[in-house]
Design a protein around this motif. Structure first.
Motif, PDB file in Angstrom:
ATOM      1  N   THR A 205       0.950  -1.205   0.289  1.00  0.00           N
ATOM      2  CA  THR A 205      -0.074   0.379   0.209  1.00  0.00           C
ATOM      3  C   THR A 205       0.973   1.509   0.233  1.00  0.00           C
ATOM      4  N   ALA A 206       2.094   1.342   0.226  1.00  0.00           N
ATOM      5  CA  ALA A 206       2.700   2.054   0.486  1.00  0.00           C
ATOM      6  C   ALA A 206       3.706   2.551  -0.345  1.00  0.00           C
ATOM      7  N   THR A 207       4.344   1.058  -0.932  1.00  0.00           N
ATOM      8  CA  THR A 207       5.024   1.368  -1.960  1.00  0.00           C
ATOM      9  C   THR A 207       3.855   1.878  -3.337  1.00  0.00           C
ATOM     10  N   GLU A 208       3.374   1.584  -3.489  1.00  0.00           N
ATOM     11  CA  GLU A 208       2.112   1.693  -4.536  1.00  0.00           C
ATOM     12  C   GLU A 208       1.672   2.970  -4.382  1.00  0.00           C
ATOM     13  N   GLN A 209       1.612   3.233  -3.572  1.00  0.00           N
ATOM     14  CA  GLN A 209       0.883   5.066  -3.263  1.00  0.00           C
ATOM     15  C   GLN A 209      -0.842   4.920  -3.490  1.00  0.00           C
ATOM     16  N   ILE A 210      -1.213   3.523  -3.289  1.00  0.00           N
ATOM     17  CA  ILE A 210      -2.781   3.127  -3.717  1.00  0.00           C
ATOM     18  C   ILE A 210      -3.205   2.906  -1.738  1.00  0.00           C
ATOM     19  N   THR A 211      -4.748   2.723  -2.167  1.00  0.00           N
ATOM     20  CA  THR A 211      -5.147   2.354  -1.011  1.00  0.00           C
ATOM     21  C   THR A 211      -5.020   0.956  -0.378  1.00  0.00           C
ATOM     22  N   GLN A 212      -5.356   1.012   1.057  1.00  0.00           N
ATOM     23  CA  GLN A 212      -5.190  -0.680   1.807  1.00  0.00           C
ATOM     24  C   GLN A 212      -6.652  -1.640   0.575  1.00  0.00           C
ATOM     25  N   SER A 213      -7.516  -0.814   0.630  1.00  0.00           N
ATOM     26  CA  SER A 213      -8.813  -1.115   0.036  1.00  0.00           C
ATOM     27  C   SER A 213      -8.111  -1.811  -1.733  1.00  0.00           C
ATOM     28  N   ALA A 214      -7.923  -0.829  -2.393  1.00  0.00           N
ATOM     29  CA  ALA A 214      -7.744  -0.863  -3.950  1.00  0.00           C
ATOM     30  C   ALA A 214      -6.039  -2.240  -3.224  1.00  0.00           C
ATOM     31  N   ILE A 215      -5.246  -2.239  -2.994  1.00  0.00           N
ATOM     32  CA  ILE A 215      -4.478  -3.321  -2.547  1.00  0.00           C
ATOM     33  C   ILE A 215      -4.580  -4.770  -2.660  1.00  0.00           C
ATOM     34  N   THR A 216      -5.956  -4.340  -1.399  1.00  0.00           N
ATOM     35  CA  THR A 216      -6.643  -6.033  -0.906  1.00  0.00           C
ATOM     36  C   THR A 216      -7.172  -6.628  -2.370  1.00  0.00           C
ATOM     37  N   GLN A 217      -7.545  -5.651  -3.459  1.00  0.00           N
ATOM     38  CA  GLN A 217      -8.515  -5.944  -3.853  1.00  0.00           C
ATOM     39  C   GLN A 217      -7.317  -6.574  -5.599  1.00  0.00           C
ATOM     40  N   LEU A 218      -6.953  -5.751  -5.491  1.00  0.00           N
ATOM     41  CA  LEU A 218      -5.577  -5.989  -6.760  1.00  0.00           C
ATOM     42  C   LEU A 218      -4.684  -7.571  -6.452  1.00  0.00           C
ATOM     43  N   VAL A 219      -4.471  -7.446  -5.344  1.00  0.00           N
ATOM     44  CA  VAL A 219      -3.607  -8.239  -4.729  1.00  0.00           C
ATOM     45  C   VAL A 219      -4.490 -10.036  -4.511  1.00  0.00           C
ATOM     46  N   THR A 220      -5.895  -9.540  -4.425  1.00  0.00           N
ATOM     47  CA  THR A 220      -7.128 -10.603  -4.475  1.00  0.00           C
ATOM     48  C   THR A 220      -6.774 -11.246  -6.325  1.00  0.00           C
ATOM     49  N   ARG A 221      -7.261 -10.421  -7.076  1.00  0.00           N
ATOM     50  CA  ARG A 221      -7.432 -10.400  -8.512  1.00  0.00           C
ATOM     51  C   ARG A 221      -5.845 -11.216  -8.924  1.00  0.00           C
ATOM     52  N   LEU A 222      -4.872 -11.159  -8.615  1.00  0.00           N
ATOM     53  CA  LEU A 222      -3.528 -11.095  -9.052  1.00  0.00           C
ATOM     54  C   LEU A 222      -3.039 -12.702  -8.460  1.00  0.00           C
ATOM     55  N   GLU A 223      -4.209 -12.875  -7.618  1.00  0.00           N
ATOM     56  CA  GLU A 223      -3.746 -14.633  -6.644  1.00  0.00           C
ATOM     57  C   GLU A 223      -4.660 -15.433  -7.774  1.00  0.00           C
ATOM     58  N   ARG A 224      -5.916 -14.655  -7.649  1.00  0.00           N
ATOM     59  CA  ARG A 224      -7.129 -15.909  -9.034  1.00  0.00           C
ATOM     60  C   ARG A 224      -6.203 -16.303 -10.180  1.00  0.00           C
ATOM     61  N   ASP A 225      -5.354 -15.120 -10.356  1.00  0.00           N
ATOM     62  CA  ASP A 225      -5.129 -15.733 -12.053  1.00  0.00           C
ATOM     63  C   ASP A 225      -3.613 -15.436 -11.551  1.00  0.00           C
ATOM     64  N   GLY A 226      -2.944 -16.584 -11.029  1.00  0.00           N
ATOM     65  CA  GLY A 226      -1.949 -17.656 -10.334  1.00  0.00           C
ATOM     66  C   GLY A 226      -0.048 -16.154 -10.573  1.00  0.00           C
ATOM     67  N   LEU A 227      -0.186 -14.833 -10.494  1.00  0.00           N
ATOM     68  CA  LEU A 227       0.972 -13.776 -10.659  1.00  0.00           C
ATOM     69  C   LEU A 227       1.567 -13.852  -9.341  1.00  0.00           C
ATOM     70  N   VAL A 228       0.143 -14.165  -7.586  1.00  0.00           N
ATOM     71  CA  VAL A 228       0.816 -14.094  -6.451  1.00  0.00           C
ATOM     72  C   VAL A 228       0.675 -14.894  -5.922  1.00  0.00           C
ATOM     73  N   GLU A 229       1.210 -14.883  -4.504  1.00  0.00           N
ATOM     74  CA  GLU A 229      -0.097 -15.891  -4.031  1.00  0.00           C
ATOM     75  C   GLU A 229       0.195 -15.116  -2.593  1.00  0.00           C
ATOM     76  N   ARG A 230      -0.241 -15.315  -1.009  1.00  0.00           N
ATOM     77  CA  ARG A 230      -0.381 -15.030   0.019  1.00  0.00           C
ATOM     78  C   ARG A 230      -0.044 -16.505   1.095  1.00  0.00           C
ATOM     79  N   ARG A 231       0.785 -16.075   1.505  1.00  0.00           N
ATOM     80  CA  ARG A 231       1.544 -16.773   2.543  1.00  0.00           C
ATOM     81  C   ARG A 231       1.663 -16.214   3.876  1.00  0.00           C
ATOM     82  N   PRO A 232       1.218 -17.437   4.782  1.00  0.00           N
ATOM     83  CA  PRO A 232       1.590 -15.880   6.537  1.00  0.00           C
ATOM     84  C   PRO A 232       3.581 -16.432   6.466  1.00  0.00           C
TER      85      PRO A 232
END
Length: 149
Positions: free
Chosen positions: A58-85
């Motif tokens: 959120t800080a590096t990309e200078q977008i809102t927390q909501s926007a980064i969460t939505q973007l990461v969710t989409r990127l995860e769905r597309d297989g481009l990123v993954e979330r891990r603990p």
């Protein structure tokens, strides 16, 4: 011209304007992957600094927390990123770029290099030498900028 516009014989306005124009050209290069600037920026950031917390993105990309969460969710769905603990704190989620996401960044870089090589063919040998000699200083400037953000 402002008093700080010159630093050791470098006209910072000219420098900034040249980089702005080059950045605009590079960002807008045609691409096989039709992804938004923000998507490419997130993937590029993760290719250099993966894994990262959502708050860091959120800080590096200078977008809102909501926007980064939505973007990461989409990127995860597309297989481009993954979330891990986070191994050091199970409550925290870290975002990692996947091999497929890294391939997109590598592909974009290859496309940029091919395009830039055509532009470089039109430079004089002296201009090519000047750019080659400036690369270490430009890398250092980028490092300084990355650490100050």
């Amino acid at each position: 011209m402002k008093p700080n516009d010159h630093v050791n014989d470098i006209n910072l306005t000219d420098f900034a304007m040249a980089f702005e124009e080059l950045t605009r050209i590079i960002i807008r290069l045609p691409s096989i992957e039709k992804l938004s600037f923000t998507t490419l920026s997130v993937l590029h950031t993760l290719s250099r600094k993966s894994p990262m917390r959502l708050t860091e993105l959120t800080a590096t990309e200078q977008i809102t927390q909501s926007a980064i969460t939505q973007l990461v969710t989409r990127l995860e769905r597309d297989g481009l990123v993954e979330r891990r603990p986070d191994p050091s704190d199970g409550r925290v989620v870290l975002v990692h770029i996947t091999e497929e996401g890294a391939k997109i960044i590598d592909s974009r870089r290859s496309e940029r290099i091919a395009h830039l090589s055509k532009l470089f063919e039109r430079l004089t040998p002296e201009e090519k030498t000047a750019i080659a000699e400036a690369i270490p200083a430009l890398r250092h400037l980028a490092e300084i900028g990355n650490y100050s953000m």
